[in-house]
Design an enzyme around this catalytic site. Structure first.
Site, PDB file in Angstrom:
ATOM      1  N   ASP A  74       0.816  -1.208   0.000  1.00 14.67           N
ATOM      2  CA  ASP A  74       0.000   0.000   0.000  1.00 14.67           C
ATOM      3  C   ASP A  74       0.853   1.263   0.000  1.00 14.67           C
ATOM      4  O   ASP A  74       0.485   2.270  -0.611  1.00 14.67           O
ATOM      5  CB  ASP A  74      -0.922   0.003   1.220  1.00 14.67           C
ATOM      6  CG  ASP A  74      -2.092  -0.958   1.065  1.00 14.67           C
ATOM      7  OD1 ASP A  74      -2.203  -1.576  -0.014  1.00 14.67           O
ATOM      8  OD2 ASP A  74      -2.879  -1.095   2.014  1.00 14.67           O
ATOM      9  N   ASN A 149      -4.259   8.943   1.758  1.00 14.96           N
ATOM     10  CA  ASN A 149      -4.698   8.291   2.991  1.00 14.96           C
ATOM     11  C   ASN A 149      -5.042   9.287   4.091  1.00 14.96           C
ATOM     12  O   ASN A 149      -6.154   9.325   4.571  1.00 14.96           O
ATOM     13  CB  ASN A 149      -3.622   7.334   3.507  1.00 14.96           C
ATOM     14  CG  ASN A 149      -3.896   5.897   3.129  1.00 14.96           C
ATOM     15  OD1 ASN A 149      -4.760   5.611   2.322  1.00 14.96           O
ATOM     16  ND2 ASN A 149      -3.146   4.981   3.720  1.00 14.96           N
ATOM     17  N   GLU A 150      -4.034  10.067   4.511  1.00 19.40           N
ATOM     18  CA  GLU A 150      -4.265  10.961   5.626  1.00 19.40           C
ATOM     19  C   GLU A 150      -3.236  12.076   5.701  1.00 19.40           C
ATOM     20  O   GLU A 150      -2.123  11.956   5.188  1.00 19.40           O
ATOM     21  CB  GLU A 150      -4.258  10.202   6.961  1.00 19.40           C
ATOM     22  CG  GLU A 150      -2.917   9.681   7.415  1.00 19.40           C
ATOM     23  CD  GLU A 150      -2.547   8.317   6.884  1.00 19.40           C
ATOM     24  OE1 GLU A 150      -1.401   8.195   6.387  1.00 19.40           O
ATOM     25  OE2 GLU A 150      -3.370   7.390   6.939  1.00 19.40           O
ATOM     26  N   ASP A 179      -0.750  13.190  21.311  1.00 23.95           N
ATOM     27  CA  ASP A 179       0.501  12.991  20.573  1.00 23.95           C
ATOM     28  C   ASP A 179       0.379  13.496  19.144  1.00 23.95           C
ATOM     29  O   ASP A 179       1.389  13.716  18.472  1.00 23.95           O
ATOM     30  CB  ASP A 179       0.884  11.511  20.553  1.00 23.95           C
ATOM     31  CG  ASP A 179       1.394  11.016  21.898  1.00 23.95           C
ATOM     32  OD1 ASP A 179       1.620  11.850  22.800  1.00 23.95           O
ATOM     33  OD2 ASP A 179       1.560   9.789  22.054  1.00 23.95           O
ATOM     34  N   GLY A 191      -6.046   2.547   7.611  1.00 25.16           N
ATOM     35  CA  GLY A 191      -4.619   2.689   7.899  1.00 25.16           C
ATOM     36  C   GLY A 191      -4.352   3.184   9.305  1.00 25.16           C
ATOM     37  O   GLY A 191      -4.822   2.608  10.297  1.00 25.16           O
ATOM     38  N   TYR A 192      -3.588   4.267   9.400  1.00 29.66           N
ATOM     39  CA  TYR A 192      -3.171   4.827  10.680  1.00 29.66           C
ATOM     40  C   TYR A 192      -4.378   5.146  11.563  1.00 29.66           C
ATOM     41  O   TYR A 192      -4.385   4.876  12.771  1.00 29.66           O
ATOM     42  CB  TYR A 192      -2.340   6.081  10.408  1.00 29.66           C
ATOM     43  CG  TYR A 192      -1.531   6.608  11.567  1.00 29.66           C
ATOM     44  CD1 TYR A 192      -1.457   5.942  12.787  1.00 29.66           C
ATOM     45  CD2 TYR A 192      -0.812   7.796  11.420  1.00 29.66           C
ATOM     46  CE1 TYR A 192      -0.701   6.448  13.834  1.00 29.66           C
ATOM     47  CE2 TYR A 192      -0.047   8.308  12.464  1.00 29.66           C
ATOM     48  CZ  TYR A 192      -0.003   7.635  13.669  1.00 29.66           C
ATOM     49  OH  TYR A 192       0.743   8.143  14.699  1.00 29.66           O
ATOM     50  N   SER A 193      -5.412   5.728  10.980  1.00 35.70           N
ATOM     51  CA  SER A 193      -6.605   6.084  11.744  1.00 35.70           C
ATOM     52  C   SER A 193      -7.223   4.861  12.413  1.00 35.70           C
ATOM     53  O   SER A 193      -7.635   4.915  13.583  1.00 35.70           O
ATOM     54  CB  SER A 193      -7.633   6.764  10.830  1.00 35.70           C
ATOM     55  OG  SER A 193      -8.840   7.026  11.509  1.00 35.70           O
ATOM     56  N   LEU A 194      -7.287   3.751  11.695  1.00 32.86           N
ATOM     57  CA  LEU A 194      -7.864   2.524  12.250  1.00 32.86           C
ATOM     58  C   LEU A 194      -7.069   2.048  13.460  1.00 32.86           C
ATOM     59  O   LEU A 194      -7.641   1.640  14.475  1.00 32.86           O
ATOM     60  CB  LEU A 194      -7.904   1.437  11.171  1.00 32.86           C
ATOM     61  CG  LEU A 194      -8.454   0.070  11.592  1.00 32.86           C
ATOM     62  CD1 LEU A 194      -9.914   0.179  12.016  1.00 32.86           C
ATOM     63  CD2 LEU A 194      -8.298  -0.941  10.455  1.00 32.86           C
ATOM     64  N   ALA A 214      -3.541   9.049  20.783  1.00 40.10           N
ATOM     65  CA  ALA A 214      -3.282   8.969  22.226  1.00 40.10           C
ATOM     66  C   ALA A 214      -3.661  10.257  22.954  1.00 40.10           C
ATOM     67  O   ALA A 214      -2.815  10.912  23.563  1.00 40.10           O
ATOM     68  CB  ALA A 214      -1.811   8.625  22.478  1.00 40.10           C
TER      69      ALA A 214
END
Length: 294
Positions: A74, A149-150, A179, A191-194, A214
């Site tokens: 990805d 993605n983000e 953070d 992705g990162y969000s999940l 966090a």
């Protein structure tokens, strides 16, 4: 038919995939144009010997290409999006990595799926992109100022949290003490969000996700918003700078800079092969239904 080829890393596991792709397209008289750095790597590994046309690593493709094929995971597709930009050339990901939500074509049935490409037996789906502007101007976001993605802001050179003052269409939402903060497209929702507790959105949902990383306040939960929302961020912290990442591209930004994030006026097209749907990918990659008690 003219197809662009891009890959990023070479691993032993990708060698048969690369050989199969080149052999298949050469036998079907498909013109392949290879990203110059990737082709040089293939020459060094002696995987290919024939001369091929190349396209440079710092420019966009024109619309004369049938598609761009990305060989990798990805992350490779996210980098390949920089070659496509607003050209309308669709992206097809062949998975030589691990998880692969975007790179859905698996090596086990690659010949069958490449035949779909030759026969033009595929559809395309459109994926929302996020555009970023920074005030004052930041050279790092001059050209590649978009993310598939983000867009993420996060702390730099400190273990202390940052404060992310957040506005939606100029209305104050919250000051996240965390953070960092993720602004995700539907594509990036897996992705990162999940991994930070955000929801999964199907690619056709007209929404974005704001996900804190966090957060100090546990009531600061992920928020789904309409995708026509303009998001404004102002970050402060103990250090003079913080980090801004657009997918895999990362830059340092001065505190008190104002970031404006909104969807671009163009979208990336993804090639959809028959039988390889988003829901099927979710089931397979997230192992849904593997618990036999269900």
């Amino acid at each position: 038919m003219k197809i662009a080829i891009y890959g990023q890393y070479y691993q032993n596991s990708t060698e048969p995939i690369i050989k199969d792709i080149f052999a298949f397209f050469n036998s079907n008289n498909v013109e392949m144009v290879i990203e110059e750095n990737f082709l040089n790597m293939l020459y060094e590994k002696q995987l290919v010997k024939k001369d091929y046309k190349t396209f440079p690593s710092n420019s966009a493709l024109d619309n004369s290409f049938e598609m761009l094929i990305s060989i990798g995971g990805d992350g490779t597709i996210l980098r390949a999006a920089a070659f496509v930009r607003n050209s309308g050339v669709p992206l097809l990901g062949i998975n030589a990595g691990r998880l692969g939500f975007l790179a859905k074509v698996q090596k086990e049935n690659i010949d069958i799926l490449l035949q779909y490409v030759i026969n033009q037996n595929y559809t395309t789906s459109e994926r929302t992109l996020l555009g970023l502007t920074c005030e004052p101007f930041n050279e790092a976001f001059k050209e590649l100022n978009f993310a598939m993605n983000e867009v993420t802001v996060s702390r730099k050179d400190t273990t202390s949290m940052i404060t992310v003052e957040t506005y939606l269409n100029n209305e104050y939402l919250n000051s996240y003490w965390a953070d960092g903060l993720i602004i995700s497209t539907p594509t990036g929702s897996t992705g990162y969000s999940l991994s930070c507790g955000g929801p999964i959105l199907t690619p056709d949902v007209k929404s974005l996700v704001i996900t804190p990383i966090a957060p100090h306040n546990l009531t600061a939960r992920p928020l789904v918003i309409p995708d026509d929302t303009e998001i404004t961020l102002r970050v402060t912290g103990r250090e003079d700078q913080y980090l801004v990442s657009l997918d895999s591209r990362i830059s340092s930004v001065q505190n008190e800079s104002v970031l404006k994030i909104k969807k671009t006026d163009y979208k990336i097209k993804m090639v959809e092969i028959p039988g390889e749907t988003f829901l099927k990918t979710l089931r397979n990659k997230l192992l849904w239904g593997e618990d036999k008690r269900n």
